[in-house]
Scaffold this motif. Structure first.
Motif, mmCIF file in Angstrom:
data_model
loop_
_atom_site.group_PDB
_atom_site.id
_atom_site.type_symbol
_atom_site.label_atom_id
_atom_site.label_comp_id
_atom_site.label_asym_id
_atom_site.label_seq_id
_atom_site.Cartn_x
_atom_site.Cartn_y
_atom_site.Cartn_z
ATOM 1 N N ILE A 231 0.840 -1.298 -0.234
ATOM 2 C CA ILE A 231 0.003 0.089 0.022
ATOM 3 C C ILE A 231 1.013 1.318 0.006
ATOM 4 C CG2 ILE A 231 -1.514 1.327 1.545
ATOM 5 C CD1 ILE A 231 -2.948 -1.291 2.432
ATOM 6 N N ASP A 232 1.717 1.238 1.066
ATOM 7 C CA ASP A 232 2.929 2.427 1.088
ATOM 8 C C ASP A 232 3.580 2.751 -0.352
ATOM 9 O OD1 ASP A 232 3.752 4.140 2.862
ATOM 10 O OD2 ASP A 232 5.571 3.212 2.595
ATOM 11 N N MET A 233 3.982 1.388 -1.078
ATOM 12 C CA MET A 233 4.692 1.580 -2.249
ATOM 13 C C MET A 233 3.649 2.279 -3.155
ATOM 14 S SD MET A 233 5.001 0.350 -5.416
ATOM 15 C CE MET A 233 4.052 -1.306 -5.347
ATOM 16 N N TYR A 234 2.742 1.715 -3.499
ATOM 17 C CA TYR A 234 1.749 2.356 -4.280
ATOM 18 C C TYR A 234 1.282 3.769 -4.119
ATOM 19 C CZ TYR A 234 0.861 -2.045 -7.068
ATOM 20 O OH TYR A 234 1.204 -3.356 -7.871
ATOM 21 N N ALA A 235 1.062 4.174 -2.862
ATOM 22 C CA ALA A 235 0.482 5.418 -2.430
ATOM 23 C C ALA A 235 1.921 6.363 -2.734
ATOM 24 C CB ALA A 235 0.255 5.361 -1.006
ATOM 25 N N LYS A 236 2.913 5.966 -2.557
ATOM 26 C CA LYS A 236 4.065 6.832 -2.487
ATOM 27 C C LYS A 236 4.482 6.881 -3.986
ATOM 28 C CE LYS A 236 6.019 7.124 2.097
ATOM 29 N NZ LYS A 236 6.676 6.120 3.024
ATOM 30 N N CYS A 237 4.068 6.027 -4.816
ATOM 31 C CA CYS A 237 4.321 6.142 -6.273
ATOM 32 C C CYS A 237 3.239 6.729 -7.145
ATOM 33 C CB CYS A 237 4.774 4.555 -6.884
ATOM 34 S SG CYS A 237 6.300 3.920 -6.316
ATOM 35 N N GLY A 238 2.403 7.304 -6.274
ATOM 36 C CA GLY A 238 1.388 8.043 -7.094
ATOM 37 C C GLY A 238 0.196 7.217 -7.709
ATOM 38 N N SER A 239 0.169 5.935 -7.239
ATOM 39 C CA SER A 239 -0.724 5.149 -7.953
ATOM 40 C C SER A 239 -1.901 4.723 -6.723
ATOM 41 C CB SER A 239 0.010 3.698 -8.343
ATOM 42 O OG SER A 239 -1.162 3.048 -8.924
ATOM 43 N N ILE A 240 -2.617 5.765 -6.278
ATOM 44 C CA ILE A 240 -3.467 5.448 -4.979
ATOM 45 C C ILE A 240 -4.638 4.589 -5.480
ATOM 46 C CG2 ILE A 240 -5.103 7.429 -5.636
ATOM 47 C CD1 ILE A 240 -3.664 6.652 -2.061
ATOM 48 N N GLU A 241 -4.985 4.316 -6.702
ATOM 49 C CA GLU A 241 -6.113 3.253 -6.922
ATOM 50 C C GLU A 241 -5.560 1.957 -6.668
ATOM 51 O OE1 GLU A 241 -4.843 5.578 -9.034
ATOM 52 O OE2 GLU A 241 -6.277 7.189 -9.281
ATOM 53 N N ARG A 242 -4.416 1.634 -6.645
ATOM 54 C CA ARG A 242 -3.857 0.521 -6.719
ATOM 55 C C ARG A 242 -3.784 0.128 -5.175
ATOM 56 N NH1 ARG A 242 -1.490 -2.808 -10.689
ATOM 57 N NH2 ARG A 242 -1.725 -4.245 -9.182
ATOM 58 N N ALA A 243 -3.401 1.256 -4.522
ATOM 59 C CA ALA A 243 -3.159 1.175 -3.168
ATOM 60 C C ALA A 243 -4.564 0.733 -2.327
ATOM 61 C CB ALA A 243 -2.581 2.357 -2.613
ATOM 62 N N GLU A 244 -5.571 1.554 -3.159
ATOM 63 C CA GLU A 244 -6.879 0.962 -2.685
ATOM 64 C C GLU A 244 -7.252 -0.414 -2.867
ATOM 65 O OE1 GLU A 244 -8.640 4.882 -3.989
ATOM 66 O OE2 GLU A 244 -10.005 4.428 -2.539
ATOM 67 N N GLU A 245 -6.986 -0.782 -3.857
ATOM 68 C CA GLU A 245 -7.075 -2.444 -4.304
ATOM 69 C C GLU A 245 -6.689 -3.282 -3.502
ATOM 70 O OE1 GLU A 245 -7.009 -1.607 -8.909
ATOM 71 O OE2 GLU A 245 -6.309 -3.402 -8.372
ATOM 72 N N VAL A 246 -5.307 -3.122 -2.996
ATOM 73 C CA VAL A 246 -4.609 -3.940 -2.100
ATOM 74 C C VAL A 246 -5.328 -3.989 -0.574
ATOM 75 C CG1 VAL A 246 -2.424 -4.454 -0.821
ATOM 76 C CG2 VAL A 246 -2.614 -3.707 -3.428
ATOM 77 N N PHE A 247 -5.474 -2.657 -0.403
ATOM 78 C CA PHE A 247 -6.286 -2.502 0.964
ATOM 79 C C PHE A 247 -7.493 -3.251 1.213
ATOM 80 C CE2 PHE A 247 -9.015 -0.441 4.157
ATOM 81 C CZ PHE A 247 -8.038 -0.223 5.216
ATOM 82 N N GLY A 248 -8.232 -3.289 -0.049
ATOM 83 C CA GLY A 248 -9.483 -3.940 -0.066
ATOM 84 C C GLY A 248 -9.428 -5.481 -0.163
ATOM 85 N N ILE A 249 -8.313 -6.034 -0.502
ATOM 86 C CA ILE A 249 -8.262 -7.368 -0.628
ATOM 87 C C ILE A 249 -7.471 -7.959 0.707
ATOM 88 C CG2 ILE A 249 -8.522 -7.613 -2.865
ATOM 89 C CD1 ILE A 249 -5.408 -8.260 -3.239
ATOM 90 N N MET A 250 -6.793 -7.238 1.418
ATOM 91 C CA MET A 250 -6.256 -7.731 2.683
ATOM 92 C C MET A 250 -7.179 -8.227 3.994
ATOM 93 S SD MET A 250 -3.195 -4.945 3.377
ATOM 94 C CE MET A 250 -2.553 -5.411 4.694
ATOM 95 N N HIS A 251 -7.014 -9.172 4.329
ATOM 96 C CA HIS A 251 -7.585 -9.686 5.624
ATOM 97 C C HIS A 251 -7.003 -9.050 6.837
ATOM 98 C CE1 HIS A 251 -10.060 -11.920 2.934
ATOM 99 N NE2 HIS A 251 -8.977 -12.835 2.518
ATOM 100 N N GLU A 252 -5.700 -9.195 7.027
ATOM 101 C CA GLU A 252 -5.032 -8.888 8.199
ATOM 102 C C GLU A 252 -4.545 -7.425 8.177
ATOM 103 O OE1 GLU A 252 -1.189 -10.709 9.618
ATOM 104 O OE2 GLU A 252 -2.415 -12.584 8.795
ATOM 105 N N LYS A 253 -5.239 -6.434 8.902
ATOM 106 C CA LYS A 253 -4.859 -5.194 8.835
ATOM 107 C C LYS A 253 -4.477 -4.575 10.186
ATOM 108 C CE LYS A 253 -8.041 -3.970 5.070
ATOM 109 N NZ LYS A 253 -9.185 -4.433 4.854
ATOM 110 N N ASN A 254 -3.434 -3.727 10.424
ATOM 111 C CA ASN A 254 -3.371 -3.224 11.632
ATOM 112 C C ASN A 254 -3.356 -1.716 11.634
ATOM 113 O OD1 ASN A 254 -0.814 -2.296 10.398
ATOM 114 N ND2 ASN A 254 0.163 -4.096 11.557
ATOM 115 N N VAL A 255 -2.873 -0.866 12.753
ATOM 116 C CA VAL A 255 -2.968 0.602 12.681
ATOM 117 C C VAL A 255 -2.186 1.046 11.510
ATOM 118 C CG1 VAL A 255 -1.420 0.815 14.250
ATOM 119 C CG2 VAL A 255 -3.047 2.549 14.013
#
Ligand code: ZN
Ligand code: ZN
Length: 563
Positions: A231-255
């Protein structure tokens, strides 16, 4: 614990509590089982008549594993003091404990110990040494040990790679990954997470995508660490849509996962969505925001101009979550007020805070002064502590000089310029990174190192010619060198981001957006030129500078010329 106590009682009853073997087994059980207790293990120890090295190692290991590295180190010292000889199994955990506390000096003396005892050929010790030196940012020493390792494990590669990433040498990290693949060592989740970090730092989206494919292909688990790194990589590379996709499919999320997502959205001017994620986290999960989460959401407010929302969040941080505001939080609020033109409120907050202001906070007030007239005195009062903190920050001198210029105080303008010149211009050189064909290229101002340098400089001239036809006029107000006008133009024309854009235009597929990451703030001239370039060449340009993203499209920038 109850089982342990029963077992201990049994040993006491049968008179075995002092004999080395059963007692040390009991200690091992205490120290290493999840239900065990180091305190209990420590109590058992004095009863043993002659504890063996195995028992000592068990204690050290137990302390290191339970997050008590200092006790582990003290225990090692005790072992040496009573002249109990360590063996090869002692050192990996002692070194690990040392890495935890980041004590380079201690690490060096442990290293000397290892050499003296003839243990340096041990693979686990070598790996632990590489990791220790990497953590303590002594990459030369890490590399020296690493080069001596004959059988490199994935763990030793990982230590070296994370050292490069931490030491801000992403290119070396990628090279090490190549080498690793050539010798058929398989990157694991730790390698992948480190490399994603390197991609995020350099804006290397292509390599990041390759790693994402690799994760999928190799079935590497998308756990909180790997997923957050993606997520951090996609976000920092300016590809926020892909970051959101990854976020969407993750089961384990922390702060950290949630915060990475909020940060990405805040940086690309989607402050409202960023806050949306914040409230979603509070409402749908048990995860509590931490101090970094609040820095993120407060910056989202500041970038989006949400003054009231920012005030509310700042208040609820301490009231509802017990987080004492740090200087970064005050800095966000000051920035929020400054950007909204509420200079007095910004100043009041700064004066009321119980902490010393840092450079970022003072810088926010200074730029606020430069945007609203009539604040020369305030500007002077923040500029002097700011220059004391960062005497070589060019931006401060530029702002101060512009403030004097706007009040027609030319003597003061000259004084600031002289002062700057006297400092000998030791500012950080501007550098821009661009990834083309899976490789990251770096440009510094006036760079002629690139093999295509001639073509690149020709392209810069072509760009200049074309944008001039569209009415672009070079803005030399931010060039602070003591040069005549023509020379200033020459310097500006070869700013690193212009070179990187020219290289992107001649070497990339015309349908691809050009992505650049710059170590400093983009200057006003490059900003207006890139807007023109996006129109003249019908190309999307995404520039990440020190504080935000600029997405140039059809002649305008996502930041709305406010950065
Ligand atoms: Zn520039
Ligand atoms: Zn912009």
């Amino acid at each position: 614990m109850r089982d342990l106590q029963q077992l201990h009682a049994h040993l006491l009853k049968t008179g075995q509590a002092q004999s080395t073997y059963p007692a040390s087994k009991l200690i091992q059980f205490c120290a290493l089982s999840p239900s065990g207790s180091m305190a209990y293990a420590q109590r058992l120890l004095p009863a043993i008549e002659s504890p063996d090295t195995f028992t000592f190692n068990t204690m050290i290991r137990g302390y290191t594993k339970t997050g008590a590295p200092k006790q582990a180190l003290l225990f090692f010292v005790y072992m040496i003091e009573i002249a109990h000889p360590p063996n090869t199994h002692t050192f990996p955990f002692v070194l690990k404990a040392c890495a935890h506390v980041e004590e380079l000096k201690l690490g060096q003396s442990l290293h000397a110990h290892v050499v003296k005892l003839g243990f340096l050929a041990d693979m686990h010790i070598q790996t632990a040494l590489v990791s220790l030196y990497s953590v303590c940012s002594d990459l030369e020493a890490a590399q020296r040990v690493f080069d001596r390792i004959t059988h490199r494990t994935v763990a030793s590669w990982n230590s070296m790679i994370s050292g490069y990433v931490k030491g801000n040498l992403p290119k070396r990290a990628f090279e090490a990954c190549d080498e690793m693949l050539q010798v058929a060592a398989e990157p694991d989740e730790v390698t992948v997470a480190s490399l994603l970090c390197a991609c995020a730092d350099t804006g290397a989206l292509g390599l990041g995508r390759w790693l994402h494919d690799y994760i999928a292909k190799k079935g590497i688990k998308l756990d909180a660490i790997v997923g957050t790194a993606l997520i951090d990589m996609y976000a920092k590379c300016g590809s926020i849509e892909r970051a959101e996709e990854v976020f969407g499919i993750m089961h384990e999320k922390n702060v950290l996962t949630w915060t990475a997502m909020m940060w990405g959205l805040a940086m690309c001017d989607r402050g409202e969505s960023s806050l949306g994620f914040f409230y979603q986290m509070l409402e749908t999960t048990d995860i509590k925001p931490d101090a970094v989460t609040f820095v993120t959401v407060l910056s989202a407010c500041s970038h989006t101009g949400l003054v009231d929302e920012g005030r509310r969040l700042f208040a609820c941080m301490t009231r509802d979550f017990g987080i004492e505001p740090r200087v970064e939080h005050f800095g966000c609020m000051v920035d929020l007020f400054s950007r909204a033109g509420l200079v007095d409120e910004a100043l009041k907050l700064m004066e009321s805070m119980p902490l010393e202001p840092d450079a970022a906070l003072l810088g926010s007030i200074l730029s606020a002064c430069s945007r609203s007239p009539g604040h020369v005195e305030l500007a002077e009062s923040v500029a002097s502590p700011l220059l004391a903190l960062e005497p070589d920050n060019e931006a401060t001198y530029v702002l101060l000089s512009n403030i004097y210029a706007s009040e027609n105080r030319w003597d003061d303008v000259v004084r600031v310029r002289k002062r700057m010149k006297a400092r000998g211009m030791t500012k950080t050189p501007g550098s821009s990174l661009i990834e083309v064909g899976g490789q990251v290229y770096e440009f510094i101002a006036g760079d002629k190192r690139h093999p295509l340098s001639n073509d690149i400089h020709k392209m810069v001239e072509e760009i200049e010619r074309k944008v001039k036809e569209m009415g672009y006029v070079m803005d030399i107000s931010e060039v602070f060198l003591d040069l005549d006008g023509d020379m200033k133009k020459e310097v500006l024309l070869h700013h690193s981001e212009k070179l990187a854009v020219a290289f992107g235009l001649i070497s990339m597929n015309s349908s691809e957006p050009i992505r650049i990451s710059k170590n400093l703030r983009i200057c006003g001239d490059c900003h207006s030129m890139l807007k023109m370039v996006s129109m003249v060449y019908s190309r999307e340009l995404i520039v990440r500078d020190r504080s935000r993203f600029h997405r140039f499209r059809e002649g305008s920038c996502s930041c709305g010329d406010f950065w």
